[in-house]
Design an enzyme around this catalytic site. Sequence first.
Site, PDB file in Angstrom:
ATOM      1  CB  SER A 164      11.342  23.830  15.839  1.00  0.00           C
ATOM      2  OG  SER A 164      12.175  23.494  17.054  1.00  0.00           O
ATOM      3  CG  ASP A 414      12.521  14.875  14.836  1.00  0.00           C
ATOM      4  OD1 ASP A 414      13.041  15.376  16.288  1.00  0.00           O
ATOM      5  OD2 ASP A 414      12.280  16.288  14.568  1.00  0.00           O
ATOM      6  CG  HIS A 417      11.283  18.880  16.468  1.00  0.00           C
ATOM      7  ND1 HIS A 417      12.375  18.713  16.067  1.00  0.00           N
ATOM      8  CD2 HIS A 417      10.693  20.434  16.907  1.00  0.00           C
ATOM      9  CE1 HIS A 417      12.737  19.579  15.944  1.00  0.00           C
ATOM     10  NE2 HIS A 417      11.526  20.631  16.460  1.00  0.00           N
TER      11      HIS A 417
END
Length: 446
Positions: A164, A414, A417
């Site tokens: 990702s 998160d 990211h």
Amino acid sequence: MALKMGFSSFPFKDQLHSLTKRLFPWTLYALLPIALLSLYLYPLPFLPSTESELPNSISNTIVSHSTPPSFTSTPPPSEKENTFDTPPCDYFNGKWIRDRRGPLYNGTTCGTIKQGQNCIKHGRPDSDYLYWRWKPNECKLPRFEPNTFLQYIENKHVAFVGDSMARNQLESLLCMLSTVSSPDLVYTNGEDNKFRKWRFDSHNASVSVYWSPFLVHGVEKSNGGLNHNKLYLDLVDERWAKDMDHMDLIVFSVGHWFLHPAVYYEGDSVLGCHYCVGLNHTEIGFYEVLRKALRTSLNSVIDRRGSKGGRIDVMVTTFSPAHFEGEWDKIGACSKTRPYRSKEKELEGMDGEMRKIEVEEVEDSKVRGGMFGGVRFEALDVTKLALLRPDGHPGPYMYPFPFANGVPERVQNDCVHWCLPGAIDTWNEIFLEIMKKWEENPRIQE
């Protein structure tokens, strides 16, 4: 006679003095435009700039015991010819400085941002994280030039392959390019759109993403099946490798999935495992597994393209550190709102080892692929500059307005990211500088 000549010179001096007084103002008027023109062409170094340094920060070169990438040395001034192994600037050591210009795009004007990274749209209240710029120690990193990048990839296919983080970098690139040319989504497949392709008709260029979190063949753990991953370290993942003949530039990005429980295979034999509780396998960790997987993948490029005389460029984006503080589902897991200052954070431990392995494998691939003039490798070494940006993650804003109904006891964060726009845009600015250097130093066979 001499005396008379001396006396007769006094009137002449008076006349000269009078003439000088009359001409002096006109001389000033004549010099003033020249001075202004000089200031315009050669501004003084103390004139104000749009950029400012992080308060109390100094040049920040993070200590690491890894092999330095080749994209760091500076050739002597007298050297006329330059090779890609001796570029003029080290883009990977520096500091974050203030930049009031902000990003090229925002979270509402770009339509290719994954929702989980759309921090502005999801209600992140602070915006300071948008106004920092990476300043290398020895030079200035140019602002991203979308038209230049599109010119370099004209008639080409750029493939982002990995996990990702590869997708995160891809979506950042698409947003910056879309400021001058709109991409068309021409292919999508797989759960969560893990395989997608966009086309820029203006330049007959394609940009794609291939989900391959190990680069080699693997079976991912699932809720209804395995509780660990299975990796076959000597077999490349054909989900991306089968299309290699149609790729002109590959950007690999992996790392985080190697931290998960897994069993490793070479051929028909179990090599060992990582965190395989209840299984009768030898614990071998994941560092050398990452090395083997990356080597298998880079060798596949050499074997399938280089050995056949094909031309292809390969870039490896190095490990991007996470910034979890405490439990991942607690308030404040990554709540910082500014970059780290000098000496606040050093590259060490797992982050440093992951980067070291990736940089070393790229350097080894340059040697192994050196006999083939058509294949080029480079490390996009972002680990250090990413480490200094704990403020750049979505945190709880991976979901829209997480505190709209008050502060919950637990909230998902998160801290891996990157918000878009945000710090990860810098990855692609350096990406473009590497492409410029490639353009200046063509392949041997070209």
